[in-house]
Enzyme design. Structure first.
Site, PDB file in Angstrom:
ATOM      1  N   ARG A 153       0.819  -1.214   0.000  1.00  0.00           N
ATOM      2  CA  ARG A 153       0.000   0.000   0.000  1.00  0.00           C
ATOM      3  C   ARG A 153       0.854   1.265   0.000  1.00  0.00           C
ATOM      4  O   ARG A 153       0.632   2.189  -0.774  1.00  0.00           O
ATOM      5  CB  ARG A 153      -0.920   0.014   1.227  1.00  0.00           C
ATOM      6  CG  ARG A 153      -2.010  -1.044   1.235  1.00  0.00           C
ATOM      7  CD  ARG A 153      -2.756  -0.978   2.562  1.00  0.00           C
ATOM      8  NE  ARG A 153      -3.873  -1.906   2.630  1.00  0.00           N
ATOM      9  CZ  ARG A 153      -3.775  -3.169   3.017  1.00  0.00           C
ATOM     10  NH1 ARG A 153      -2.591  -3.667   3.348  1.00  0.00           N
ATOM     11  NH2 ARG A 153      -4.845  -3.951   3.070  1.00  0.00           N
ATOM     12  N   ILE A 154       1.828   1.310   0.904  1.00  0.00           N
ATOM     13  CA  ILE A 154       2.626   2.525   1.055  1.00  0.00           C
ATOM     14  C   ILE A 154       3.619   2.671  -0.089  1.00  0.00           C
ATOM     15  O   ILE A 154       3.786   3.762  -0.646  1.00  0.00           O
ATOM     16  CB  ILE A 154       3.335   2.524   2.421  1.00  0.00           C
ATOM     17  CG1 ILE A 154       2.284   2.556   3.539  1.00  0.00           C
ATOM     18  CG2 ILE A 154       4.284   3.713   2.541  1.00  0.00           C
ATOM     19  CD1 ILE A 154       2.855   2.374   4.935  1.00  0.00           C
ATOM     20  N   ASP A 174      10.248  -6.379  -4.606  1.00  0.00           N
ATOM     21  CA  ASP A 174       9.149  -6.940  -3.835  1.00  0.00           C
ATOM     22  C   ASP A 174       9.121  -8.446  -4.052  1.00  0.00           C
ATOM     23  O   ASP A 174       9.531  -8.944  -5.113  1.00  0.00           O
ATOM     24  CB  ASP A 174       7.819  -6.320  -4.274  1.00  0.00           C
ATOM     25  CG  ASP A 174       6.698  -6.587  -3.274  1.00  0.00           C
ATOM     26  OD1 ASP A 174       6.533  -5.757  -2.355  1.00  0.00           O
ATOM     27  OD2 ASP A 174       6.012  -7.612  -3.404  1.00  0.00           O
ATOM     28  N   ALA A 255       9.675   2.395   7.810  1.00  0.00           N
ATOM     29  CA  ALA A 255       8.946   1.129   7.962  1.00  0.00           C
ATOM     30  C   ALA A 255       9.017   0.621   9.398  1.00  0.00           C
ATOM     31  O   ALA A 255       8.091   0.825  10.187  1.00  0.00           O
ATOM     32  CB  ALA A 255       9.490   0.099   6.980  1.00  0.00           C
ATOM     33  N   ARG A 256      10.102  -0.038   9.744  1.00  0.00           N
ATOM     34  CA  ARG A 256      10.285  -0.573  11.089  1.00  0.00           C
ATOM     35  C   ARG A 256      11.763  -0.544  11.454  1.00  0.00           C
ATOM     36  O   ARG A 256      12.635  -0.814  10.633  1.00  0.00           O
ATOM     37  CB  ARG A 256       9.785  -2.027  11.179  1.00  0.00           C
ATOM     38  CG  ARG A 256       8.295  -2.164  11.391  1.00  0.00           C
ATOM     39  CD  ARG A 256       7.862  -1.696  12.763  1.00  0.00           C
ATOM     40  NE  ARG A 256       6.443  -1.883  13.006  1.00  0.00           N
ATOM     41  CZ  ARG A 256       5.493  -1.011  12.692  1.00  0.00           C
ATOM     42  NH1 ARG A 256       5.821   0.145  12.110  1.00  0.00           N
ATOM     43  NH2 ARG A 256       4.237  -1.264  12.955  1.00  0.00           N
ATOM     44  N   ASP A 280      13.061   7.181  10.657  1.00  0.00           N
ATOM     45  CA  ASP A 280      11.877   7.513  11.442  1.00  0.00           C
ATOM     46  C   ASP A 280      11.565   6.428  12.462  1.00  0.00           C
ATOM     47  O   ASP A 280      10.743   6.640  13.350  1.00  0.00           O
ATOM     48  CB  ASP A 280      10.672   7.717  10.506  1.00  0.00           C
ATOM     49  CG  ASP A 280       9.424   8.171  11.253  1.00  0.00           C
ATOM     50  OD1 ASP A 280       9.526   9.151  12.014  1.00  0.00           O
ATOM     51  OD2 ASP A 280       8.360   7.553  11.077  1.00  0.00           O
ATOM     52  N   GLU A 285      12.732   2.393  21.029  1.00  0.00           N
ATOM     53  CA  GLU A 285      12.163   3.739  21.003  1.00  0.00           C
ATOM     54  C   GLU A 285      11.645   4.114  22.384  1.00  0.00           C
ATOM     55  O   GLU A 285      11.071   3.265  23.065  1.00  0.00           O
ATOM     56  CB  GLU A 285      11.028   3.804  19.966  1.00  0.00           C
ATOM     57  CG  GLU A 285      11.506   3.519  18.542  1.00  0.00           C
ATOM     58  CD  GLU A 285      10.357   3.462  17.527  1.00  0.00           C
ATOM     59  OE1 GLU A 285       9.185   3.549  17.938  1.00  0.00           O
ATOM     60  OE2 GLU A 285      10.641   3.319  16.328  1.00  0.00           O
ATOM     61  N   HIS A 302       9.321   8.288  14.944  1.00  0.00           N
ATOM     62  CA  HIS A 302       8.303   7.310  14.538  1.00  0.00           C
ATOM     63  C   HIS A 302       6.974   8.037  14.312  1.00  0.00           C
ATOM     64  O   HIS A 302       5.939   7.688  14.885  1.00  0.00           O
ATOM     65  CB  HIS A 302       8.130   6.215  15.583  1.00  0.00           C
ATOM     66  CG  HIS A 302       7.505   4.966  15.023  1.00  0.00           C
ATOM     67  ND1 HIS A 302       7.797   3.700  15.465  1.00  0.00           N
ATOM     68  CD2 HIS A 302       6.585   4.790  14.015  1.00  0.00           C
ATOM     69  CE1 HIS A 302       7.090   2.808  14.795  1.00  0.00           C
ATOM     70  NE2 HIS A 302       6.344   3.449  13.901  1.00  0.00           N
ATOM     71  N   GLY A 304       5.618   8.702  11.157  1.00  0.00           N
ATOM     72  CA  GLY A 304       5.099   8.508   9.811  1.00  0.00           C
ATOM     73  C   GLY A 304       3.592   8.623   9.729  1.00  0.00           C
ATOM     74  O   GLY A 304       3.048   9.151   8.763  1.00  0.00           O
TER      75      GLY A 304
END
Length: 335
Positions: A153-154, A174, A255-256, A280, A285, A302, A304
């Site tokens: 999606r992103i 991908d 993302a992560r 990000d 965290e 974080h 986003g």
């Protein structure tokens, strides 16, 4: 009366709609009292006796192991790396999420960080604050090769945003064949090209090409990450992988944390093997690690998903999932 614990932070900062929805349907709601991201054991102690949890990115493994009462985890967001899905299935805990609401905000932040890193915007801001004025040169997206790691999606939204900047090519990596999605975007790229031709611009259409990870890293001027964190992607971008990137390349991660090895990234940036990075998300965290020492990295919190509209949509949808689950209505479940 069903009880709901909200561990995610922030929650309903700009809109009370999610809380109003829960209250109007008779739910007793308790919100994270700490004003920060909760630690796994804190979530376990706070939420183990509740019927439902509205969660952020906290590791929920200790909670799922301990609770005998919890029936539903409703994630504010799309990532599920913090939710032990197999264990939830084993213990009869359903899982819901909000997969669409987050995409607009994250994709826009990713594009803005690409521009920031390539044009050295934050770097220039730091110089002024330190009494310096070198007017640093940077690179444009136009004419560059942009790599998108993960085309869900992103990733697709990021590609659509980038087309207006007229990069030379967008490389897609991908696990799935993305031919159909790329064909649609290629048509849009051609339309943008035709539009620019009518106003006298000498452009070429952006080419969209699906490649493997090695090719993406070697050829891209900017790499933006949009994949989930799992056993296969943890430390996917380590020192060996990042050392294959161009010296002038920039790396963006919205993302992560954990996909990019932070210690390796620190050394890569310190040795100037790539030009810059923007992070990000982090393994732990709030972040307070060695990347803070470097000038060629942009660090954000974080955030986003943190646009007013997207947070409101995510929180409302997470609450709707709770109401739908217990009330026999519709809810966005994880299969």
């Amino acid at each position: 009366m069903k009880s709901v614990f909200v561990s995610t932070f922030p929650f309903c900062r700009t809109s009370p709609k999610a809380l109003e929805l829960l209250a109007s349907n008779g739910y007793k709601v308790t919100i994270n009292p700490m004003g920060r991201k909760m630690k796994p054991l804190e979530v376990m102690e706070a939420a183990k006796d509740f019927d439902a949890l509205i969660a952020g990115t906290e590791d929920l493994t200790p909670l799922v192991k301990e609770t005998t009462h919890l029936k539903l985890i409703s994630r504010v967001g799309v990532g599920l790396d913090s939710v032990p899905l197999d264990l939830c299935k084993e213990r009869g805990i359903s899982v819901a999420y909000t997969p669409d609401a987050v995409s607009p905000a994250v994709s826009e932040l990713a594009v803005s960080l690409i521009i920031d890193a390539m044009r050295k915007v934050t770097y220039a801001d730091r110089e002024i604050r330190n009494g310096e004025w070198t007017r640093p040169y940077g690179s444009r997206i136009g004419g560059s090769t942009i790599g998108i790691l993960g085309f869900g999606r992103i990733g697709k939204r990021v590609a659509s945003h980038l087309l207006g900047y007229m990069p030379k090519e967008i490389l897609v990596c991908d696990l799935l064949n993305q031919e159909q999605s790329m064909e649609r975007l290629q048509k849009l790229s051609n339309q943008i090209f035709e539009m620019n031709q009518t106003i006298g611009k000498n452009w070429n259409p952006t080419k969209l090409i699906q490649v493997d990870l090695e090719t993406l890293l070697k050829r891209s001027d900017a790499v933006t990450i949009h994949i989930p964190l799992n056993d296969n992607t943890k430390n996917l971008l380590d020192a060996k992988a990042m050392s294959t990137m161009k010296p002038e390349a920039v790396l963006i991660n919205t993302a992560r944390g954990g996909i990019v090895n932070e210690d390796d990234l620190y050394q890569i940036l310190k040795d100037q093997k790539i030009a810059a990075a923007a992070m990000d998300v982090f393994l732990d965290e709030p972040y307070n690690g060695p990347l803070c020492e470097l000038e060629n990295v942009i660090l954000t919190q974080h955030m986003g998903s943190c646009s007013n509209d997207c947070r409101e949509d995510m929180e409302r949808e997470a609450a709707e999932n709770v109401v739908g689950f217990f009330g026999g209505g519709s809810w966005e479940r994880v299969v």
